[in-house]
Motif scaffolding. Structure first.
Motif, mmCIF file in Angstrom:
data_model
loop_
_atom_site.group_PDB
_atom_site.id
_atom_site.type_symbol
_atom_site.label_atom_id
_atom_site.label_comp_id
_atom_site.label_asym_id
_atom_site.label_seq_id
_atom_site.Cartn_x
_atom_site.Cartn_y
_atom_site.Cartn_z
ATOM 1 N N VAL A 150 7.866 2.501 1.028
ATOM 2 C CA VAL A 150 6.764 1.532 0.646
ATOM 3 C C VAL A 150 7.126 0.375 0.150
ATOM 4 C CG1 VAL A 150 5.033 1.378 -0.993
ATOM 5 C CG2 VAL A 150 5.311 3.538 0.217
ATOM 6 N N ILE A 151 8.293 0.069 -0.773
ATOM 7 C CA ILE A 151 8.456 -1.024 -1.614
ATOM 8 C C ILE A 151 9.301 -2.158 -0.789
ATOM 9 C CG2 ILE A 151 9.578 -1.664 -3.478
ATOM 10 C CD1 ILE A 151 7.293 -0.087 -4.164
ATOM 11 N N ASP A 152 8.884 -3.225 -0.877
ATOM 12 C CA ASP A 152 9.679 -4.526 -0.297
ATOM 13 C C ASP A 152 10.708 -4.905 -1.415
ATOM 14 O OD1 ASP A 152 10.432 -7.024 0.151
ATOM 15 O OD2 ASP A 152 8.796 -7.701 1.423
ATOM 16 N N LYS A 153 11.854 -4.685 -1.418
ATOM 17 C CA LYS A 153 12.880 -4.820 -2.073
ATOM 18 C C LYS A 153 12.799 -6.220 -2.397
ATOM 19 C CE LYS A 153 13.586 -0.466 -1.623
ATOM 20 N NZ LYS A 153 12.852 -0.345 -0.440
ATOM 21 N N GLU A 154 12.469 -7.238 -1.806
ATOM 22 C CA GLU A 154 12.461 -8.812 -2.365
ATOM 23 C C GLU A 154 11.548 -8.929 -3.211
ATOM 24 O OE1 GLU A 154 12.655 -11.454 0.719
ATOM 25 O OE2 GLU A 154 14.445 -10.521 1.721
ATOM 26 N N THR A 155 10.105 -8.505 -3.003
ATOM 27 C CA THR A 155 9.132 -8.704 -3.944
ATOM 28 C C THR A 155 8.849 -7.544 -4.787
ATOM 29 O OG1 THR A 155 7.324 -7.896 -2.503
ATOM 30 C CG2 THR A 155 7.933 -10.101 -2.053
ATOM 31 N N MET A 156 9.457 -6.312 -4.620
ATOM 32 C CA MET A 156 9.093 -5.257 -5.355
ATOM 33 C C MET A 156 7.628 -4.651 -5.190
ATOM 34 S SD MET A 156 11.969 -3.580 -6.218
ATOM 35 C CE MET A 156 11.470 -2.557 -7.329
ATOM 36 N N LEU A 157 6.931 -5.331 -4.380
ATOM 37 C CA LEU A 157 5.507 -5.005 -3.876
ATOM 38 C C LEU A 157 5.537 -4.082 -2.707
ATOM 39 C CD1 LEU A 157 3.861 -8.481 -4.592
ATOM 40 C CD2 LEU A 157 3.715 -6.453 -6.150
ATOM 41 N N VAL A 158 4.178 -3.622 -2.526
ATOM 42 C CA VAL A 158 4.061 -2.778 -1.310
ATOM 43 C C VAL A 158 4.558 -3.669 -0.069
ATOM 44 C CG1 VAL A 158 2.260 -1.805 0.159
ATOM 45 C CG2 VAL A 158 2.482 -1.337 -2.182
ATOM 46 N N LYS A 159 5.108 -3.165 1.048
ATOM 47 C CA LYS A 159 5.349 -3.994 2.176
ATOM 48 C C LYS A 159 4.224 -4.352 2.795
ATOM 49 C CE LYS A 159 9.447 -1.313 3.025
ATOM 50 N NZ LYS A 159 10.258 0.004 4.016
ATOM 51 N N LYS A 160 4.106 -5.843 3.276
ATOM 52 C CA LYS A 160 3.054 -6.381 3.815
ATOM 53 C C LYS A 160 2.563 -5.955 5.156
ATOM 54 C CE LYS A 160 2.603 -10.703 3.791
ATOM 55 N NZ LYS A 160 2.568 -11.948 3.672
ATOM 56 N N HIS A 161 3.515 -5.617 6.247
ATOM 57 C CA HIS A 161 2.998 -5.601 7.350
ATOM 58 C C HIS A 161 3.331 -3.978 8.075
ATOM 59 C CE1 HIS A 161 2.330 -9.734 7.472
ATOM 60 N NE2 HIS A 161 3.608 -10.119 7.212
ATOM 61 N N ASP A 162 3.679 -3.424 7.081
ATOM 62 C CA ASP A 162 3.761 -1.769 7.590
ATOM 63 C C ASP A 162 2.199 -1.146 7.525
ATOM 64 O OD1 ASP A 162 6.474 -2.546 7.350
ATOM 65 O OD2 ASP A 162 7.099 -0.503 6.736
ATOM 66 N N LYS A 163 2.113 -0.131 8.328
ATOM 67 C CA LYS A 163 0.908 0.485 8.569
ATOM 68 C C LYS A 163 0.795 1.522 7.321
ATOM 69 C CE LYS A 163 -0.285 -0.263 13.329
ATOM 70 N NZ LYS A 163 -0.724 0.495 14.451
ATOM 71 N N PHE A 164 -0.017 1.671 6.555
ATOM 72 C CA PHE A 164 -0.484 2.545 5.562
ATOM 73 C C PHE A 164 -1.582 2.983 5.341
ATOM 74 C CE2 PHE A 164 3.305 0.092 3.592
ATOM 75 C CZ PHE A 164 4.132 0.988 3.534
ATOM 76 N N SER A 165 -1.975 4.161 5.020
ATOM 77 C CA SER A 165 -3.318 4.657 4.639
ATOM 78 C C SER A 165 -3.486 4.241 3.456
ATOM 79 C CB SER A 165 -3.608 5.995 4.762
ATOM 80 O OG SER A 165 -3.757 6.521 6.234
ATOM 81 N N SER A 166 -5.016 4.132 2.782
ATOM 82 C CA SER A 166 -5.162 4.037 1.364
ATOM 83 C C SER A 166 -6.693 4.197 1.248
ATOM 84 C CB SER A 166 -4.963 2.250 1.107
ATOM 85 O OG SER A 166 -5.187 2.026 -0.340
ATOM 86 N N ILE A 167 -7.247 3.740 -0.059
ATOM 87 C CA ILE A 167 -8.523 3.979 -0.309
ATOM 88 C C ILE A 167 -9.489 3.575 0.765
ATOM 89 C CG2 ILE A 167 -8.872 2.027 -1.857
ATOM 90 C CD1 ILE A 167 -10.769 3.461 -3.562
ATOM 91 N N LYS A 168 -9.171 2.082 1.210
ATOM 92 C CA LYS A 168 -9.871 1.599 2.294
ATOM 93 C C LYS A 168 -9.197 1.671 3.761
ATOM 94 C CE LYS A 168 -12.367 -2.589 2.780
ATOM 95 N NZ LYS A 168 -12.493 -4.170 2.234
ATOM 96 N N ASP A 169 -9.228 2.998 4.129
ATOM 97 C CA ASP A 169 -8.239 3.430 5.290
ATOM 98 C C ASP A 169 -8.519 2.828 6.615
ATOM 99 O OD1 ASP A 169 -10.043 5.420 5.385
ATOM 100 O OD2 ASP A 169 -8.591 7.015 4.734
ATOM 101 N N HIS A 170 -9.751 2.571 6.798
ATOM 102 C CA HIS A 170 -10.222 1.954 7.935
ATOM 103 C C HIS A 170 -9.894 0.516 8.237
ATOM 104 C CE1 HIS A 170 -13.739 5.183 8.313
ATOM 105 N NE2 HIS A 170 -12.480 5.479 8.327
ATOM 106 N N CYS A 171 -9.538 -0.151 7.249
ATOM 107 C CA CYS A 171 -9.474 -1.791 7.297
ATOM 108 C C CYS A 171 -8.026 -2.261 7.303
ATOM 109 C CB CYS A 171 -10.000 -2.388 6.293
ATOM 110 S SG CYS A 171 -11.979 -2.143 6.263
ATOM 111 N N MET A 172 -7.625 -3.168 7.866
ATOM 112 C CA MET A 172 -5.971 -3.898 8.172
ATOM 113 C C MET A 172 -5.988 -4.587 6.649
ATOM 114 S SD MET A 172 -6.319 -4.496 11.964
ATOM 115 C CE MET A 172 -4.491 -4.647 11.825
#
Length: 358
Positions: A150-172
């Motif tokens: 999950v983690i982008d090691k440069e920003t330490m945030l969630v990776k921007k362009h990987d496909k993940f599910s989430s609470i709003k899992d229908h949206c990109m």
């Protein structure tokens, strides 16, 4: 990954059945209706999320209900549910969004940055240190997997362009505020449970720097959009405790009319969706989600109890109108439906409503 065919068929088949006959109706007032639903959602040794087509376990949804369930006297059942989930997760060596009726862990639709945080949140909020110790090695292994997936090691945030599910899992979305908030809460709960901690930075400051625009939290890292989830979960997760910021977020939600006619919409517009959402257009746009609506009311209650009571009265009226508790509503306050889909009913989320009545 897509929804398994059996689940997809069950959703479609239920939509066809509901079109021919009414959804199950419960007797009594709103409190009595919701009490019956919560009791029925407990299946032998665990809570399912509904009695409709989502009649299986979701860790995300269960986490929203865990404190209300405990407050309602379901402590034993909550612990049994966590034992059920951890037993299955550990046997399959993965933590997923859901566990099917055949006790198989699956991700709908992809690996989700909130599954592990939701599980640890449940362990902390239920104060179940015994289970945390029992599954310590498994949880540490899953933290390691999560960190690298999950983690982008440069920003330490969630990776921007990987496909993940989430609470709003229908949206990109690209590194959404909600997903990053879950990391912030994950770090706190890892520390409380004394598990392996890869997250050494101050996530509260990081999220504020990237997502707070001075008035509200932006939906994701690339867009200065207002979304409901980005402006309730900072406070519901207790990552941010500022009353000033909470008031500002609520004012922004009202200005965008995300709480009208019933709390709460994700956004005031339709967002680009994944292909699976073709069958349920606008389900996660301007439609009303009752889970978020109730969480929103709980936050409003901290600032203005009378306003929270007015919101809750709207929910009371709509529960008693349909004699059930629905998942999603259209803006005309009718249950959301398409040819392929009808809003689920008899939701465990009704426990949140019951807790708000106290």
């Amino acid at each position: 990954m897509s929804i398994p065919l059996d689940i997809g068929f069950r959703m479609w088949n239920r939509a066809r059945q509901v079109s021919k006959r009414h959804v199950l109706q419960y007797n009594g007032n709103a409190k009595q209706i919701c009490s019956q639903i919560v009791k029925k959602c407990y299946d032998k040794d665990h809570f399912n999320i509904s009695l409709g087509h989502y009649n299986f376990f979701w860790i995300r949804d269960f986490s929203w209900c865990i404190k209300p369930l405990i407050n309602l006297g379901y402590k034993k059942e909550v612990n049994s549910t966590l034992e059920y989930a951890l037993n299955i997760y550990s046997k399959h060596n993965k933590i997923t969004t859901s566990i099917t009726t055949t006790n198989h862990p699956i991700d709908i639709y992809y690996y989700s940055p909130d599954s592990l945080p939701s599980l640890l949140y449940c362990l902390v909020e239920s104060n179940n240190k015994k289970l945390a110790r029992k599954y310590k090695d498994f949880l540490n292994n899953q933290i390691d997997i999560y960190y690298h997936a999950v983690i982008d090691k440069e920003t330490m945030l969630v990776k921007k362009h990987d496909k993940f599910s989430s609470i709003k899992d229908h949206c990109m979305r690209h590194s959404s505020c909600y997903d990053n908030l879950m990391i912030a809460r994950l770090k706190e709960d890892i520390q409380k449970l004394r598990l392996v901690n890869f997250f050494k930075i101050n996530y509260k400051n990081l999220i504020k720097d990237y997502f707070w625009n001075g008035s509200f939290f932006m939906e994701d890292i690339d867009e200065n959009n207002l979304s409901g989830d980005a402006n309730i979960f900072p406070y519901w997760l207790n990552v941010f405790t500022s009353r000033k910021m909470l008031k500002s977020s609520i004012e922004a939600i009202k200005k965008e009319r995300l709480e009208y006619p019933l709390p709460l919409k994700f956004t005031s517009f339709r967002k680009k969706q994944i292909w699976q959402a073709t069958f349920v257009p606008n389900a996660q746009g301007t439609s009303i989600w009752t889970n978020m609506g109730l969480l929103y009311i709980g936050l409003v209650k901290k600032l203005d109890k009378s306003e929270a009571s007015r919101y809750l009265e709207r929910y009371t009226n709509i529960i008693e109108k349909y004699h059930n508790f629905f998942e999603i509503f259209n803006e005309n306050e009718e249950p959301f439906k398409t040819f392929f889909y009808h809003a689920d009913d008899s939701m465990l989320w009704s426990s949140i409503y019951l807790d708000l009545l106290k």
